[in-house]
Scaffold this motif. Structure first.
Motif, PDB file in Angstrom:
ATOM      1  N   ALA A  90       0.826  -1.208   0.000  1.00 37.21           N
ATOM      2  CA  ALA A  90       0.000   0.000   0.000  1.00 37.21           C
ATOM      3  C   ALA A  90       0.860   1.257   0.000  1.00 37.21           C
ATOM      4  O   ALA A  90       0.586   2.204  -0.757  1.00 37.21           O
ATOM      5  CB  ALA A  90      -0.938  -0.012   1.221  1.00 37.21           C
ATOM      6  N   GLY A  91       1.914   1.278   0.828  1.00 35.26           N
ATOM      7  CA  GLY A  91       2.765   2.464   0.893  1.00 35.26           C
ATOM      8  C   GLY A  91       3.462   2.747  -0.420  1.00 35.26           C
ATOM      9  O   GLY A  91       3.445   3.884  -0.927  1.00 35.26           O
ATOM     10  N   GLY A  92       4.093   1.733  -1.004  1.00 35.71           N
ATOM     11  CA  GLY A  92       4.803   1.940  -2.261  1.00 35.71           C
ATOM     12  C   GLY A  92       3.876   2.270  -3.403  1.00 35.71           C
ATOM     13  O   GLY A  92       4.182   3.134  -4.246  1.00 35.71           O
ATOM     14  N   PHE A  93       2.713   1.615  -3.453  1.00 35.45           N
ATOM     15  CA  PHE A  93       1.784   1.853  -4.554  1.00 35.45           C
ATOM     16  C   PHE A  93       1.157   3.239  -4.468  1.00 35.45           C
ATOM     17  O   PHE A  93       1.045   3.942  -5.479  1.00 35.45           O
ATOM     18  CB  PHE A  93       0.695   0.782  -4.534  1.00 35.45           C
ATOM     19  N   VAL A  94       0.734   3.652  -3.288  1.00 41.16           N
ATOM     20  CA  VAL A  94       0.144   4.983  -3.133  1.00 41.16           C
ATOM     21  C   VAL A  94       1.164   6.062  -3.463  1.00 41.16           C
ATOM     22  O   VAL A  94       0.849   7.067  -4.127  1.00 41.16           O
ATOM     23  CB  VAL A  94      -0.413   5.160  -1.702  1.00 41.16           C
ATOM     24  N   LEU A  95       2.391   5.885  -3.020  1.00 36.04           N
ATOM     25  CA  LEU A  95       3.444   6.855  -3.335  1.00 36.04           C
ATOM     26  C   LEU A  95       3.678   6.933  -4.839  1.00 36.04           C
ATOM     27  O   LEU A  95       3.819   8.023  -5.404  1.00 36.04           O
ATOM     28  CB  LEU A  95       4.735   6.459  -2.608  1.00 36.04           C
ATOM     29  N   ALA A  96       3.717   5.782  -5.507  1.00 36.71           N
ATOM     30  CA  ALA A  96       3.916   5.762  -6.955  1.00 36.71           C
ATOM     31  C   ALA A  96       2.751   6.429  -7.675  1.00 36.71           C
ATOM     32  O   ALA A  96       2.952   7.204  -8.622  1.00 36.71           O
ATOM     33  CB  ALA A  96       4.091   4.324  -7.440  1.00 36.71           C
ATOM     34  N   ALA A  97       1.527   6.138  -7.253  1.00 33.58           N
ATOM     35  CA  ALA A  97       0.360   6.740  -7.895  1.00 33.58           C
ATOM     36  C   ALA A  97       0.326   8.251  -7.690  1.00 33.58           C
ATOM     37  O   ALA A  97      -0.048   9.002  -8.607  1.00 33.58           O
ATOM     38  CB  ALA A  97      -0.920   6.101  -7.352  1.00 33.58           C
ATOM     39  N   ALA A  98       0.723   8.709  -6.493  1.00 32.20           N
ATOM     40  CA  ALA A  98       0.712  10.149  -6.213  1.00 32.20           C
ATOM     41  C   ALA A  98       1.675  10.907  -7.114  1.00 32.20           C
ATOM     42  O   ALA A  98       1.437  12.078  -7.444  1.00 32.20           O
ATOM     43  CB  ALA A  98       1.059  10.386  -4.741  1.00 32.20           C
ATOM     44  N   VAL A  99       2.753  10.269  -7.515  1.00 35.86           N
ATOM     45  CA  VAL A  99       3.716  10.910  -8.418  1.00 35.86           C
ATOM     46  C   VAL A  99       3.335  10.686  -9.876  1.00 35.86           C
ATOM     47  O   VAL A  99       3.382  11.612 -10.703  1.00 35.86           O
ATOM     48  CB  VAL A  99       5.139  10.375  -8.147  1.00 35.86           C
ATOM     49  N   ALA A 100       2.948   9.469 -10.212  1.00 31.93           N
ATOM     50  CA  ALA A 100       2.781   9.084 -11.614  1.00 31.93           C
ATOM     51  C   ALA A 100       1.513   9.647 -12.242  1.00 31.93           C
ATOM     52  O   ALA A 100       1.528  10.034 -13.415  1.00 31.93           O
ATOM     53  CB  ALA A 100       2.793   7.559 -11.727  1.00 31.93           C
ATOM     54  N   VAL A 101       0.409   9.669 -11.516  1.00 31.71           N
ATOM     55  CA  VAL A 101      -0.851  10.113 -12.122  1.00 31.71           C
ATOM     56  C   VAL A 101      -0.793  11.586 -12.539  1.00 31.71           C
ATOM     57  O   VAL A 101      -1.104  11.907 -13.695  1.00 31.71           O
ATOM     58  CB  VAL A 101      -2.032   9.826 -11.180  1.00 31.71           C
ATOM     59  N   PRO A 102      -0.392  12.526 -11.671  1.00 28.99           N
ATOM     60  CA  PRO A 102      -0.285  13.921 -12.147  1.00 28.99           C
ATOM     61  C   PRO A 102       0.727  14.093 -13.275  1.00 28.99           C
ATOM     62  O   PRO A 102       0.469  14.838 -14.232  1.00 28.99           O
ATOM     63  CB  PRO A 102       0.152  14.685 -10.884  1.00 28.99           C
ATOM     64  N   LEU A 103       1.869  13.408 -13.173  1.00 31.35           N
ATOM     65  CA  LEU A 103       2.869  13.516 -14.230  1.00 31.35           C
ATOM     66  C   LEU A 103       2.346  12.927 -15.536  1.00 31.35           C
ATOM     67  O   LEU A 103       2.558  13.506 -16.615  1.00 31.35           O
ATOM     68  CB  LEU A 103       4.157  12.813 -13.806  1.00 31.35           C
ATOM     69  N   GLY A 104       1.668  11.797 -15.469  1.00 26.17           N
ATOM     70  CA  GLY A 104       1.108  11.201 -16.674  1.00 26.17           C
ATOM     71  C   GLY A 104       0.043  12.080 -17.309  1.00 26.17           C
ATOM     72  O   GLY A 104      -0.024  12.193 -18.543  1.00 26.17           O
ATOM     73  N   ILE A 105      -0.789  12.716 -16.484  1.00 23.50           N
ATOM     74  CA  ILE A 105      -1.803  13.634 -17.023  1.00 23.50           C
ATOM     75  C   ILE A 105      -1.130  14.813 -17.721  1.00 23.50           C
ATOM     76  O   ILE A 105      -1.541  15.224 -18.818  1.00 23.50           O
ATOM     77  CB  ILE A 105      -2.725  14.119 -15.893  1.00 23.50           C
ATOM     78  N   ALA A 106      -0.086  15.361 -17.104  1.00 20.14           N
ATOM     79  CA  ALA A 106       0.627  16.482 -17.720  1.00 20.14           C
ATOM     80  C   ALA A 106       1.279  16.063 -19.037  1.00 20.14           C
ATOM     81  O   ALA A 106       1.255  16.800 -20.027  1.00 20.14           O
ATOM     82  CB  ALA A 106       1.685  17.009 -16.752  1.00 20.14           C
ATOM     83  N   MET A 107       1.848  14.867 -19.085  1.00 23.29           N
ATOM     84  CA  MET A 107       2.480  14.387 -20.318  1.00 23.29           C
ATOM     85  C   MET A 107       1.443  14.145 -21.409  1.00 23.29           C
ATOM     86  O   MET A 107       1.689  14.413 -22.594  1.00 23.29           O
ATOM     87  CB  MET A 107       3.255  13.105 -20.035  1.00 23.29           C
TER      88      MET A 107
END
Length: 276
Positions: A90-107
């Motif tokens: 849960a910790g690693g996945f939530v941290l990854a999603a918090a970084v990846a989703v905004p960055l992916g939307i911007a890309m």
């Protein structure tokens, strides 16, 4: 053919329809077929192990596996191992999603951002997360941070690119219609791109969550004193295949429950993306 008409059709016709390519399967049939496979699998497993065709050293029987599983819970505090593994995922996945989703939307929304980040992210997503374990041990030690970061590295680049592709594939007619109605650049992103891509982004997160479970076991195999992966490693040194199999099945069951929960939550939050 409508479902009511299909149910009233002769049995041979219903069978022909059921075997047709891409023919829908009822929810009841889907559950029965899925359970049937597990029943056949366990029966074959029991036949080869209880029948003496396979040595218990190499493969424990279902009865031995269940006995060893009970022993894990009653004498070896296996619930704590499960809790630690779930927390790390849960910790690693939530941290990854918090970084990846905004960055992916911007890309996906801005091609300049995509051109800047995509080469690096495309390069990093081919790097196995397990290869970073020696470096992470040097940087942060063998504590919880190392295990969480392994999951983060394994998930963040995959999520980023998949979200970027989803957002970038938005329907152009909807974007043009929004511009015609007076929306600005920010409104296009917040009112068209993100709502339109939200169901697929949620589905992406559900799929990558399954990958996170593979990363956590790799992280727990090295320098860990708790967790399901640690238990599997200890059982391997003792040649206890019953406990090893029970640990693997436990991971599969937890992953299956989390997958169903994620899917139900996605359907509830993003009903507009549900296929009719």
């Amino acid at each position: 053919m409508p479902e009511r008409a299909l149910s009233a059709a002769p049995r041979p016709l219903r069978r022909a329809r059921a075997l047709a390519p891409l023919a829908p399967v009822s929810a009841r049939s889907r559950w029965l077929l899925g359970l049937a496979f597990f029943a056949v699998f366990v029966a074959m497993w029991a036949f080869f192990t209880l029948g003496g065709f396979v040595s218990p050293t190499f493969l424990a029987s279902p009865i031995t596996m269940l006995s060893e599983g009970w022993l894990l819970f009653t004498e070896y505090d296996f619930l704590r191992d499960i809790g630690m593994t779930v927390w790390r995922v849960a910790g690693g996945f939530v941290l990854a999603a918090a970084v990846a989703v905004p960055l992916g939307i911007a890309m996906g929304a801005y091609k300049g951002v995509e051109a800047f980040f995509e080469p690096f992210i495309s390069f990093c997503r081919y790097l196995p997360a397990s290869a970073f374990i020696p470096l992470l041990i040097l940087w942060v030690g063998i504590g919880e941070a190392q295990k969480v970061l392994v999951i983060f590295i394994g998930a963040v680049f995959q999520i980023t690119l998949m979200v970027a592709v989803t957002v970038g594939g938005a329907r152009r007619d909807l974007v043009e219609a929004a511009y015609t109605l007076g929306a600005g650049h920010r409104g296009i992103v917040t009112r068209v791109l993100i709502p339109g891509a939200a169901p697929e982004i949620a589905e992406t997160l559900r799929l990558v969550l399954g990958w996170a479970w593979t990363y956590v076991i790799v992280a727990e195999l090295i320098g860990s004193s708790s967790g399901i992966g640690h238990m599997i490693t200890d059982s391997q040194t003792l040649l206890n295949t019953g406990q090893i199999i029970f640990g693997i099945i436990t991971i599969g069951l937890i992953g299956l429950v989390s997958d169903f929960a994620f899917k139900a939550l996605n359907q509830r939050l993003f009903a507009w993306g549900r296929v009719p």
